[in-house]
Scaffold this motif. Structure first.
Motif, PDB file in Angstrom:
ATOM      1  N   HIS A   1       0.850  -1.188   0.000  1.00 44.05           N
ATOM      2  CA  HIS A   1       0.000   0.000   0.000  1.00 44.05           C
ATOM      3  C   HIS A   1       0.885   1.236   0.000  1.00 44.05           C
ATOM      4  O   HIS A   1       1.958   1.259   0.611  1.00 44.05           O
ATOM      5  N   SER A   2       0.456   2.264  -0.691  1.00 45.57           N
ATOM      6  CA  SER A   2       1.275   3.484  -0.829  1.00 45.57           C
ATOM      7  C   SER A   2       1.561   4.160   0.506  1.00 45.57           C
ATOM      8  O   SER A   2       2.508   4.946   0.608  1.00 45.57           O
ATOM      9  N   GLU A   3       0.768   3.862   1.538  1.00 44.57           N
ATOM     10  CA  GLU A   3       1.002   4.461   2.857  1.00 44.57           C
ATOM     11  C   GLU A   3       1.812   3.543   3.765  1.00 44.57           C
ATOM     12  O   GLU A   3       2.063   3.882   4.930  1.00 44.57           O
ATOM     13  N   SER A   4       2.251   2.422   3.265  1.00 39.08           N
ATOM     14  CA  SER A   4       3.063   1.501   4.048  1.00 39.08           C
ATOM     15  C   SER A   4       4.446   2.086   4.313  1.00 39.08           C
ATOM     16  O   SER A   4       4.968   2.896   3.530  1.00 39.08           O
TER      17      SER A   4
ATOM     18  N   SER B   1      -6.534 -11.081  -8.115  1.00 39.07           N
ATOM     19  CA  SER B   1      -7.414  -9.957  -7.832  1.00 39.07           C
ATOM     20  C   SER B   1      -7.656  -9.805  -6.331  1.00 39.07           C
ATOM     21  O   SER B   1      -7.601  -8.706  -5.779  1.00 39.07           O
ATOM     22  N   SER B   2      -7.894 -10.927  -5.655  1.00 38.43           N
ATOM     23  CA  SER B   2      -8.124 -10.893  -4.210  1.00 38.43           C
ATOM     24  C   SER B   2      -6.880 -10.433  -3.468  1.00 38.43           C
ATOM     25  O   SER B   2      -6.968  -9.671  -2.496  1.00 38.43           O
ATOM     26  N   LEU B   3      -5.712 -10.870  -3.907  1.00 42.91           N
ATOM     27  CA  LEU B   3      -4.469 -10.456  -3.256  1.00 42.91           C
ATOM     28  C   LEU B   3      -4.285  -8.944  -3.340  1.00 42.91           C
ATOM     29  O   LEU B   3      -3.927  -8.291  -2.357  1.00 42.91           O
ATOM     30  N   LEU B   4      -4.547  -8.369  -4.526  1.00 35.96           N
ATOM     31  CA  LEU B   4      -4.394  -6.929  -4.679  1.00 35.96           C
ATOM     32  C   LEU B   4      -5.428  -6.166  -3.849  1.00 35.96           C
ATOM     33  O   LEU B   4      -5.124  -5.096  -3.297  1.00 35.96           O
ATOM     34  N   GLN B   5      -6.617  -6.706  -3.736  1.00 31.58           N
ATOM     35  CA  GLN B   5      -7.626  -6.071  -2.885  1.00 31.58           C
ATOM     36  C   GLN B   5      -7.201  -6.081  -1.428  1.00 31.58           C
ATOM     37  O   GLN B   5      -7.421  -5.113  -0.688  1.00 31.58           O
ATOM     38  N   LEU B   6      -6.569  -7.165  -0.984  1.00 29.51           N
ATOM     39  CA  LEU B   6      -6.088  -7.252   0.394  1.00 29.51           C
ATOM     40  C   LEU B   6      -4.954  -6.258   0.643  1.00 29.51           C
ATOM     41  O   LEU B   6      -4.864  -5.653   1.715  1.00 29.51           O
ATOM     42  N   VAL B   7      -4.069  -6.107  -0.356  1.00 26.44           N
ATOM     43  CA  VAL B   7      -2.996  -5.115  -0.228  1.00 26.44           C
ATOM     44  C   VAL B   7      -3.589  -3.718  -0.130  1.00 26.44           C
ATOM     45  O   VAL B   7      -3.182  -2.910   0.721  1.00 26.44           O
TER      46      VAL B   7
ATOM     47  N   GLY C   1      -1.856  -6.600   4.162  1.00 21.97           N
ATOM     48  CA  GLY C   1      -0.472  -7.044   4.039  1.00 21.97           C
ATOM     49  C   GLY C   1       0.074  -6.736   2.661  1.00 21.97           C
ATOM     50  O   GLY C   1      -0.637  -6.217   1.793  1.00 21.97           O
ATOM     51  N   ALA C   2       1.343  -7.047   2.476  1.00 24.80           N
ATOM     52  CA  ALA C   2       1.990  -6.884   1.175  1.00 24.80           C
ATOM     53  C   ALA C   2       1.989  -8.232   0.469  1.00 24.80           C
ATOM     54  O   ALA C   2       1.760  -9.275   1.084  1.00 24.80           O
ATOM     55  N   THR C   3       2.225  -8.229  -0.843  1.00 23.59           N
ATOM     56  CA  THR C   3       2.301  -9.479  -1.584  1.00 23.59           C
ATOM     57  C   THR C   3       3.453  -9.445  -2.567  1.00 23.59           C
ATOM     58  O   THR C   3       3.925  -8.374  -2.964  1.00 23.59           O
ATOM     59  N   ILE C   4       3.933 -10.614  -2.949  1.00 25.12           N
ATOM     60  CA  ILE C   4       5.028 -10.756  -3.910  1.00 25.12           C
ATOM     61  C   ILE C   4       4.447 -11.344  -5.184  1.00 25.12           C
ATOM     62  O   ILE C   4       3.950 -12.475  -5.186  1.00 25.12           O
TER      63      ILE C   4
ATOM     64  N   TRP D   1      -5.358   0.221  -9.516  1.00 23.27           N
ATOM     65  CA  TRP D   1      -4.908   0.102  -8.132  1.00 23.27           C
ATOM     66  C   TRP D   1      -4.005   1.294  -7.790  1.00 23.27           C
ATOM     67  O   TRP D   1      -2.805   1.145  -7.569  1.00 23.27           O
ATOM     68  N   PRO D   2      -4.548   2.503  -7.719  1.00 24.79           N
ATOM     69  CA  PRO D   2      -3.721   3.693  -7.512  1.00 24.79           C
ATOM     70  C   PRO D   2      -3.035   3.745  -6.157  1.00 24.79           C
ATOM     71  O   PRO D   2      -2.058   4.489  -5.984  1.00 24.79           O
ATOM     72  N   ASN D   3      -3.515   2.969  -5.204  1.00 19.72           N
ATOM     73  CA  ASN D   3      -2.941   2.999  -3.855  1.00 19.72           C
ATOM     74  C   ASN D   3      -1.916   1.895  -3.629  1.00 19.72           C
ATOM     75  O   ASN D   3      -1.488   1.683  -2.484  1.00 19.72           O
TER      76      ASN D   3
END
Length: 296
Positions: free
Chosen positions: A168-171, A223-229, A234-237, A249-251
């Protein structure tokens, strides 16, 4: 030995159950049993052992299954070739793609394909066992991770693509120019479940470095992973191109992972000795161009 008998045999082989196979074929179980006995008489040896209520394929049955797939595929190829003589743009193309790529990447290409071939039925499947689907003739084309050379297949390299960390951009991690796998042990991650190719690829690199990642949540959809991020779970790889192809996904920002970073090597595969329609050839060329432009 005709293809009708082979079709009956293949159904029994796949189910190892005469009643279920008969239901699939739309015939009675006694009729199916009779047809299998006729086929066994023709080949001169039993194809199945009947042990009580269990049905087990014999060595002859397993051998016939391999050639049976080729016989039925040859029949389908002949029919497809005849159809193409009537109309260049009819028929069906079946494509298996890794889940993360099918989720987002390919819809614009499918739209363009449908515009050029409006009468062609394109069936795209999300599947982590791409090579197996091609080898069993369940699909015509596959986009998957590079595997060992196989003389039965045409294997076209599509380039390599590193994995990056999506946050997330605020992480706290968002401002970093690079992260290490070791650093990620201190952060919550959302990932595919173990057994998914992308997850196993990441875990293998981590294992080589003596790193074990902790997951806060595991889901089987990109898609679900990006929604969770985006929700801050959390972050994802994920492969670098997954985010760069989309502005939805601007954020979310992606951060390179320091060497040794996970890298996936992609390839397009199809069976070497089967009929290739013009529609399939066109789709193959577009897929090659698309993935090479994304990974190189």
């Amino acid at each position: 030995m005709d293809t009708r008998h082979i079709t009956y045999f293949m159904a029994v082989f796949n189910h190892l159950h005469f009643t279920k196979a008969a239901e699939e074929l739309g015939i009675s179980q006694p009729t199916l049993s009779q047809q299998i006995r006729l086929l066994e008489a023709e080949v001169g040896m039993p194809l199945f052992d009947r042990i009580g209520k269990k049905v087990v394929a014999t060595e002859a049955g397993s051998l016939l299954y391999q050639y049976g797939m080729k016989m039925l595929q040859a029949e389908r190829d002949a029919k497809n070739a005849m159809k193409e003589l009537l109309s260049e743009k009819r028929g069906t193309v079946r494509l298996a793609v890794l889940p993360s790529d099918l989720d987002f990447q390919l819809v614009p290409l499918f739209v363009e394909f449908k515009t050029l071939y409006p009468e062609t039925n394109l069936k795209a499947y999300s599947n982590i066992f791409v090579r197996e689907e091609v080898l069993s003739h369940k699909v015509d084309l596959g986009i998957g991770l590079r595997g060992p050379a196989d003389k039965r297949l045409v294997q076209i390299p599509l380039g390599s693509e590193p994995y990056e960390l999506f946050v997330h951009s605020e992480s706290d991690l968002a401002q970093k120019s690079e992260v290490t796998l070791e650093e990620l042990t201190q952060h919550a991650l959302v990932m595919y479940p173990k057994g998914y190719l992308g997850r196993d690829l990441v875990d293998d690199v981590c294992k080589e470095q003596g790193v074990e990642l902790d997951t806060a949540m595991e889901v089987g959809s990109a898609s679900s992973l990006l929604q969770l991020v985006e929700a801050g779970i959390g972050a994802t790889i994920q492969p670098r191109g997954l985010l760069k192809q989309h502005s939805t996904w601007p954020n979310i920002v992606s951060i390179p992972i320091a060497e040794p970073a996970p890298v996936r090597h992609l390839e397009l595969i199809y069976y070497a000795d089967r009929f290739v329609s013009k529609a399939q050839q066109q789709l193959s060329e577009w897929l090659i161009d698309f993935f090479k432009s994304r990974t190189n």
